[in-house]
Motif scaffolding. Structure first.
Motif, PDB file in Angstrom:
ATOM      1  N   TRP A 266      -0.811   6.370 -33.049  1.00 21.46           N
ATOM      2  CA  TRP A 266      -1.867   5.732 -32.278  1.00 21.46           C
ATOM      3  C   TRP A 266      -2.913   5.183 -33.239  1.00 21.46           C
ATOM      4  O   TRP A 266      -3.221   5.814 -34.250  1.00 21.46           O
TER       5      TRP A 266
ATOM      6  N   ARG B 127      -5.480   2.568 -28.872  1.00 16.90           N
ATOM      7  CA  ARG B 127      -6.297   3.457 -28.023  1.00 16.90           C
ATOM      8  C   ARG B 127      -7.141   2.627 -27.049  1.00 16.90           C
ATOM      9  O   ARG B 127      -7.281   2.979 -25.881  1.00 16.90           O
TER      10      ARG B 127
ATOM     11  N   GLU C  60      -4.975   1.301 -24.461  1.00 12.87           N
ATOM     12  CA  GLU C  60      -4.639   2.386 -23.528  1.00 12.87           C
ATOM     13  C   GLU C  60      -5.770   2.578 -22.508  1.00 12.87           C
ATOM     14  O   GLU C  60      -5.518   2.799 -21.315  1.00 12.87           O
TER      15      GLU C  60
ATOM     16  N   GLU D  22      -9.006  11.616 -18.249  1.00 14.36           N
ATOM     17  CA  GLU D  22      -8.257  11.171 -19.434  1.00 14.36           C
ATOM     18  C   GLU D  22      -9.048  10.133 -20.218  1.00 14.36           C
ATOM     19  O   GLU D  22      -9.084  10.166 -21.460  1.00 14.36           O
TER      20      GLU D  22
ATOM     21  N   SER E  91     -10.255  10.440 -24.050  1.00 12.67           N
ATOM     22  CA  SER E  91      -9.900   9.431 -25.065  1.00 12.67           C
ATOM     23  C   SER E  91     -11.146   8.921 -25.773  1.00 12.67           C
ATOM     24  O   SER E  91     -11.177   8.805 -27.000  1.00 12.67           O
TER      25      SER E  91
END
Lengths: 337, 109
Positions: free
Chosen positions: A260, A265, A268, A325, A329
Motif C-alpha cells: 500500500w 490509500r 481507497e 474504516e 485509514s
C-alpha cells in the motif's frame, strides 16, 4: 515569642489548614508536632534575624515550610491520584471490556426493538440516533461506575493483595505480539478479490436474468424464478458498476506495487466514500428483490418484512463500519507521516 | 536549560534524602534539630519535605518515636528502630558500591 500570642496568628491558621486536610486519626498528633517545629524555627530565626517583626518572621518560616495543601499532601498516606500506575493497565482493560459489553447489549436490545416495531424510512435513522444517544449515556454511567470501583480498590488493596492478583509466571519475550505492517498486502487475497469483482461485473451485467432460485425441473430443463427487482437493478447497477470498477482498479494498482502507498490509500478512501454513498442510496431506496407475493403468494409476508428489516440494518451497519474504516485509514496515514 | 538542570539536581538529591536522614538518626533527634544537623553538614532539606518523611519512615517501621514533654515545649523525638539499623547498613553498602561505580563512570574534575 510567647506561644499564646500565636493562637490567632498566622501559625495557628496555617496549622489548621494543614490539619483539616489530614485524616482524623493523625490530625492532632501532626498538628502538635508541626506547632512545636514551627516554634523551634521561629525561635532560631529570632536569634539569627534581629530587625524583623513577629509577623514577618512567621511569614518567612511558613513560606519555608510550603503551602498547607502541599505539606498535607506529603503527610497524607492516601495516594494523591485517582488511579495509580499499579492498577492503571487493569483499569484500561476493564473499561474496554465494559464499554464493549454495553455496546453489545444495546445493539441486541435495539435489534429486538426494531423487529418488534418495524420502523420504515426516516424512523430507521431516528432509531439509529436514539441508539447512539443511549450508548453515550450508558457508556458514561458504566465508565463512572468502573472508575469508582477502581478508585476504591486503589485505596483499599495492599501491595500483598496485588501480589496475589498478579500473574506470577515468568515473562517470556517470545510472547510479544508481532509488529503489524499495515502496508503489506496479501497477494492471494487480492487476486481472489479481483476475480470475485470481475465475476460480479459479468454476472450482474450479462447474466442478470439467470440470477434466480432454482424452483423445479421440468421436461424443458431447470425452471428459474427471477429474484431481483428490475426497478431496483436499474437504480443500483450503475452505482455498483462504478464501485466495482474503482475497487478493481485499486486492487490491481496495489498488487502491482506489492504494497500500500499513500496514493493507493487515498484512492481507497475515495472508494470507501463512494461505498457509503451507494449504501445510503440503497438504505433510502427500494429493496433489490422482487416482492415475494409475485412468486409465493401472500404466505411469505412475515419473512419478506423480516428480510427487509435485515437488509436495511445491514446497510446501516455497512455505513457505520465503512465510516470507522475511513477513520482508521486516516489515523494510520497521519501517524505514518 | 536551567530548569532542566534544577529538576535533575532535585531528582538526584531526592534519591539521597532517605539515606541522609537515616544516617543521622542513630541518636534521637526531633524534627528541627535534625534539619539543623543535616544543614550544618551541607544537606539542606526543606522542612515541608523532612517532617512528613520522618512520619513515613516511622510508618515503614524504620524509625520509632516518642513525645518528650520534659522541656519547655513538647517535642517528638525520632530514632532508628532495629529494622531501621538493618536497612541503614544495607543502604550504606549499596551507596558505597554506587559511589565506586560512579567514580569510574564520571570523568575526574
Amino acid at each position: 515569642m510567647k506561644e499564646t500570642s500565636l493562637q490567632n496568628g498566622l501559625v495557628e491558621r496555617y496549622i489548621r489548614e494543614v490539619g483539616r486536610r489530614l485524616p482524623q486519626k493523625q490530625r492532632d498528633d501532626v498538628e502538635t508536632e508541626l506547632r512545636s517545629l514551627i516554634l523551634d524555627a521561629l525561635e532560631a530565626r529570632g536569634d539569627a534575624v534581629v530587625d524583623e517583626t513577629p509577623e514577618e518572621a512567621q511569614v518567612a518560616v511558613l513560606k519555608e515550610l510550603g503551602a498547607p495543601e502541599e505539606v498535607a499532601g506529603r503527610y497524607a498516606a492516601a495516594p494523591r491520584y485517582v488511579i495509580g500506575p499499579r492498577l492503571y493497565d487493569a483499569y484500561v482493560r476493564v473499561v474496554g471490556i465494559v464499554l464493549g459489553a454495553v455496546a453489545l447489549a444495546l445493539v441486541i436490545s435495539t435489534v429486538i426493538n426494531l423487529f418488534q416495531t418495524q420502523p420504515e424510512g426516516i424512523s430507521i435513522l431516528v432509531t439509529v440516533g436514539e441508539f447512539i444517544l443511549q450508548y453515550i449515556s450508558a457508556a458514561a454511567s458504566a465508565l463512572g461506575f468502573t472508575t469508582i470501583i477502581f478508585v476504591v480498590l486503589e485505596r483499599t488493596l495492599s501491595e500483598e493483595d496485588l501480589k496475589d492478583l498478579k500473574d506470577e509466571t515468568e515473562w517470556d519475550p517470545r510472547t510479544l505480539p508481532h509488529v503489524e505492517d499495515h502496508d503489506r498486502i496479501q497477494p492471494v487475497g487480492m487476486v481472489v478479490n479481483i476475480c470475485l469483482t470481475i465475476l460480479a461485473i459479468v454476472l450482474f451485467n450479462l447474466f442478470v436474468d439467470r440470477l434466480g432460485i432454482v424452483f423445479m425441473q421440468t421436461e424443458e430443463g431447470w425452471r428459474t424464478i427471477p429474484m431481483l427487482s428490475e426497478t431496483a437493478l436499474k437504480t443500483y447497477l450503475p452505482l455498483w458498476n462504478i464501485s466495482w470498477v474503482m475497487a478493481l482498479a485499486l486492487n490491481i494498482a496495489v498488487l502491482q506495487q506489492r504494497r500500500w502507498s499513500t496514493a493507493t490509500r487515498i484512492l481507497e478512501l475515495g472508494v470507501k466514500v463512494f461505498t457509503i454513498y451507494v449504501l445510503a442510496r440503497m438504505l433510502a431506496g427500494p429493496v433489490p428483490w422482487l416482492p415475494f407475493s409475485s412468486w409465493a403468494g401472500d404466505g411469505m409476508q412475515i419473512v419478506e418484512s423480516l428480510l427487509t428489516q435485515v437488509f436495511r440494518w445491514a446497510m446501516v451497519f455497512g455505513i457505520i463500519g465503512t465510516v470507522v474504516e475511513i477513520g482508521q485509514s486516516i489515523y494510520r496515514m497521519i501517524r505514518q507521516r | 536549560m536551567d530548569e532542566i538542570i534544577n529538576n535533575l539536581i532535585l531528582e538526584l538529591r531526592r534519591g539521597t534524602l532517605m539515606l541522609s536522614v537515616l544516617s543521622q538518626l542513630r541518636e534521637r533527634q526531633y524534627g528541627y534539630s535534625l534539619k539543623e544537623r543535616l544543614a550544618e553538614q551541607g544537606m539542606d532539606i526543606d522542612q515541608g519535605t523532612l517532617y512528613p518523611l520522618l512520619r513515613r519512615l516511622e510508618k515503614q517501621g524504620l524509625l520509632s518515636s516518642e513525645w518528650d514533654v520534659s522541656e519547655a515545649r513538647p517535642r517528638r523525638y525520632y530514632v532508628l528502630s532495629a529494622s531501621g539499623q538493618e536497612v541503614l547498613a544495607a543502604m550504606i553498602t549499596e551507596w558505597q558500591q554506587l559511589v565506586k561505580v560512579m567514580e569510574h563512570l564520571l570523568p575526574q574534575a
